[in-house]
Each structure stands twice: as structure tokens, then as C-alpha cells.
Design a protein around this motif. Structure first.
Motif, short mmCIF file in Angstrom:
data_model
loop_
_atom_site.label_atom_id
_atom_site.label_comp_id
_atom_site.label_asym_id
_atom_site.label_seq_id
_atom_site.Cartn_x
_atom_site.Cartn_y
_atom_site.Cartn_z
N ALA A 56 38.89 39.40 35.15
CA ALA A 56 40.20 39.17 34.52
C ALA A 56 40.08 38.23 33.33
O ALA A 56 40.95 38.16 32.48
CB ALA A 56 41.18 38.59 35.52
N ASP A 70 46.64 39.02 28.17
CA ASP A 70 46.12 39.24 29.52
C ASP A 70 45.29 40.52 29.53
O ASP A 70 45.82 41.60 29.30
CB ASP A 70 47.30 39.35 30.49
CG ASP A 70 46.86 39.40 31.94
OD1 ASP A 70 45.70 39.78 32.19
OD2 ASP A 70 47.68 39.06 32.81
N LEU A 72 44.28 42.32 31.80
CA LEU A 72 44.64 43.32 32.80
C LEU A 72 46.09 43.76 32.66
O LEU A 72 46.63 44.41 33.56
CB LEU A 72 44.39 42.78 34.21
CG LEU A 72 42.92 42.66 34.62
CD1 LEU A 72 42.78 42.12 36.03
CD2 LEU A 72 42.21 44.01 34.51
N ALA A 73 46.71 43.41 31.54
CA ALA A 73 48.07 43.89 31.25
C ALA A 73 47.94 45.06 30.28
O ALA A 73 47.83 44.88 29.07
CB ALA A 73 48.92 42.77 30.64
N CYS A 74 47.92 46.26 30.81
CA CYS A 74 47.64 47.44 30.00
C CYS A 74 48.87 47.87 29.21
O CYS A 74 49.98 47.90 29.75
CB CYS A 74 47.19 48.60 30.89
SG CYS A 74 45.79 48.22 31.95
N ASP A 204 39.57 48.36 35.01
CA ASP A 204 40.42 47.58 34.12
C ASP A 204 41.07 48.52 33.12
O ASP A 204 40.91 49.75 33.20
CB ASP A 204 39.64 46.44 33.47
CG ASP A 204 38.63 46.91 32.43
OD1 ASP A 204 38.59 48.12 32.11
OD2 ASP A 204 37.87 46.07 31.93
N CYS A 205 41.80 47.98 32.17
CA CYS A 205 42.57 48.82 31.25
C CYS A 205 41.70 49.75 30.44
O CYS A 205 42.14 50.83 30.03
CB CYS A 205 43.39 47.94 30.31
SG CYS A 205 44.65 46.96 31.15
N HIS A 260 44.42 42.53 42.50
CA HIS A 260 43.31 41.74 41.96
C HIS A 260 43.54 40.30 42.37
O HIS A 260 44.47 39.64 41.92
CB HIS A 260 43.25 41.88 40.44
CG HIS A 260 42.03 41.26 39.85
ND1 HIS A 260 42.06 40.09 39.15
CD2 HIS A 260 40.73 41.65 39.89
CE1 HIS A 260 40.83 39.77 38.76
NE2 HIS A 260 40.02 40.71 39.18
N SER A 263 43.74 37.23 39.73
CA SER A 263 44.82 37.17 38.74
C SER A 263 46.20 37.50 39.31
O SER A 263 47.21 37.21 38.69
CB SER A 263 44.52 38.15 37.60
OG SER A 263 44.57 39.50 38.08
N HIS A 265 47.25 40.55 39.64
CA HIS A 265 47.68 41.86 39.12
C HIS A 265 47.66 42.90 40.22
O HIS A 265 46.76 42.94 41.06
CB HIS A 265 46.77 42.31 37.99
CG HIS A 265 47.14 41.73 36.66
ND1 HIS A 265 48.23 42.16 35.94
CD2 HIS A 265 46.57 40.74 35.93
CE1 HIS A 265 48.32 41.47 34.82
NE2 HIS A 265 47.32 40.61 34.79
N THR A 266 48.67 43.77 40.21
CA THR A 266 48.73 44.86 41.16
C THR A 266 48.25 46.16 40.52
O THR A 266 48.32 46.32 39.29
CB THR A 266 50.15 45.04 41.70
OG1 THR A 266 51.05 45.28 40.59
CG2 THR A 266 50.60 43.81 42.47
N PRO A 286 45.51 48.91 36.56
CA PRO A 286 46.60 47.91 36.57
C PRO A 286 47.88 48.48 36.00
O PRO A 286 47.85 49.37 35.17
CB PRO A 286 46.06 46.79 35.67
CG PRO A 286 44.64 47.11 35.36
CD PRO A 286 44.43 48.55 35.66
#
Length: 286
Positions: A56, A70, A72-74, A204-205, A260, A263, A265-266, A286
Motif C-alpha cells: 500500500a 492513495d 490502492l484508491a483506483c 492492486d490498481c 487489505h 491500509s 482498503h476493501t 480495490p
């Protein structure tokens, strides 16, 4: 003596094949520089156990990947304006399990609600192992692929996110019945052939495999995570191969989701259908 010999043989089979089963090249890298050389999708990766892994805290990507804030914020990829987009992939045989006379895989792209794929949206196509074929689907397609071959168990590939642009998919390895039997030996559990199997990878993204993700399956079953190419039922999250599995899953539709742990993240949920003696493949994003 015979039982012990069978145990060693089965474990050796799993050890030699699981890295391919979960689409991880055991020699993907030897140094961090090798990961950097693989391109933008592996930016920020480090080499762990010969696999390029992103956490992350990795570097942010550009457009359609992680945000600058972030990783992992796609951000959603733009929907293609074309009438059809290509999803390209090919199954492969497990290492050491290539038949003397390989037969083509029969693959159909199916609507999510077409439970038996009686009316494919594309196909069927004959696909040779390791030779990707293009499946033409509408932008936004999030169905599944029905995969059959007489030398392997059947497979169902479920998409964790819509196909919005031309996409190269997961080169999944179709397991033989012998490999599935070896999986049971390696986990020390009895596998029920009348129930289903699930194999899932967390990404990841940008598509890199992700460690530290706890995967949940709403219908239960025998859960395990892969480490050094072997299934381990004592682990609680993905390791560097980003892979988890479930056996003895009740025949039904289940929902896969992930968390995750570092972080918060779901991932998912991803609806996955389970059939007897079938491996259902899925990706969590994510």
C-alpha cells in the motif's frame, strides 16, 4: 511405505505446479531492478521470493490506476466508445502436466445471469494452450468465461472488474484431477469432488499481486493461502503471491471479498458461481 511415497509424490506435484496454477513466475525477478524493468504496472515493486510485490505504500500510478494520494484508491478507467472491446487470454497446462497430444480448450464468454452459458455472448472458440485469443465483448462486460478441456477439470473465470477497454487477461493454469488430488494431500484435508474449488488472486490498481489481503468467501469451505507455492491452511492473509483458495465449497453462488489489513482498503465483492468438480477463478481489486 506406499502411503508415504504417495504423500511425497503428491506434495512434489503441488510444489512443482502451484506457482503456475496461480499465474506467478517463480523467477519473475532476482533484484528490485528486475521489477522496475517490467514496466509501469510494477512501479514501486520490490523483489520478494522471486516475485515482484507492491504494498500500500508503493508509488502512485497514472490515469486508470492508483490515485496520487492513495495507491490502492483506483480511479475507474474510461468506458470505450467502440462497439466491442477485446478481452484476450489463454489457459495453460500446469507445469509437468502437458499431455502428449494437447487438445484445444473450448472457451465461451457468458453473461453473468446465463448460469449454464446456453447463449454465449462470444464463442465458443478453440484456444490452444498459451496462445491468447481475442473475445469481443461490449464495453463494461463483467460476465464470466466457461473453459473446458478433456485433460483438465472444468474452469470458470469470473471478472473482478468490468472490461472497459481492450484488456489482456489472467493466463490461468487449468489443473488436472491429479493436481487437485495433490492439493488435498498438501493441505492434509479430504477434498469432496462433489463440491467446488475457488482460486483467487488479490491485485492492486495496476494489476500487481498484493500481499496482506484477507480473503472471505460467503459460503465457507476449506480456506488456505499460498506461500512458496504451497497451500497453507494456518495463514490469515495473502503472501507475496497474492493468492488464496477454497476447497469443499457448497454448490451455489458465493461472494468473494477482501480486506487489505495494513491500509483498511476493501476488495470486491465478486460473485462467483461454484459447480461440482470445477475450479472457479476470480480476481479481487480495490
Amino acid at each position: 511405505m506406499v502411503t508415504r511415497a504417495f504423500l511425497l509424490l503428491a506434495i512434489a506435484l503441488v510444489a512443482s505446479s502451484c506457482s503456475t496454477l496461480i499465474d506467478v513466475d517463480a523467477q519473475q525477478c532476482t533484484t528490485n531492478d528486475d521489477c522496475a524493468a517490467l514496466g509501469a504496472a510494477f512501479r514501486g515493486s520490490v523483489c520478494e521470493q522471486n516475485v515482484c510485490v507492491k504494498s500500500a505504500e508503493g508509488d502512485a500510478g497514472e490515469g486508470g490506476g492508483p490515485s496520487d494520494v492513495d495507491p490502492l484508491a483506483c480511479t475507474p478507467a474510461e468506458l470505450s466508445t467502440e462497439e466491442r472491446v477485446k478481452f484476450s487470454f489463454a489457459p495453460i497446462y500446469a507445469a509437468g502436466a502437458v499431455p502428449a497430444e494437447p487438445k484445444p480448450f473450448i472457451i465461451k464468454a457468458c453473461d453473468q445471469l446465463d448460469l449454464e452459458c446456453d447463449t454465449p455472448v462470444f464463442g465458443p472458440l478453440e484456444v490452444n494452450a498459451g496462445e491468447p485469443q481475442d473475445f469481443l465483448v461490449k464495453p463494461g462486460f463483467q460476465g464470466y468465461f466457461d473453459i473446458k478441456n478433456p485433460d483438465t477439470i472444468d474452469g470458470l473465470l469470473f471478472l473482478g472488474r468490468p472490461v472497459t477497454q481492450d484488456t489482456t487477461g489472467w493466463a490461468i493454469t487449468m489443473p488436472t484431477p491429479q493436481l487437485v488430488a495433490g492439493l488435498g494431500v498438501a493441505t492434509g484435508e479430504t477434498l469432496d469432488p462433489e463440491k467446488g474449488f475457488i482460486l483467487v488472486v488479490a491485485r492492486d490498481c495496476e494489476g500487481a499481486l498484493l500481499a496482506g489481503v484477507t480473503v472471505e468467501n460467503s459460503k465457507g469451505g476449506l480456506g488456505y493461502y499460498f506461500v512458496q507455492n504451497l497451500p497453507d491452511t494456518t495463514l490469515t492473509e495473502t503472501k507475496v503471491q497474492g493468492a488464496a483458495g477454497f476447497a469443499n465449497v457448497p454448490i451455489n453462488t458465493t461472494n468473494l471479498s477482501g480486506l487489505h489489513n495494513a491500509s483498511g482498503h476493501t476488495f470486491g465483492p465478486v460473485p462467483v458461481r461454484v459447480k461440482p468438480g470445477t475450479m472457479s477463478f476470480a480476481e479481487l481489486w480495490p
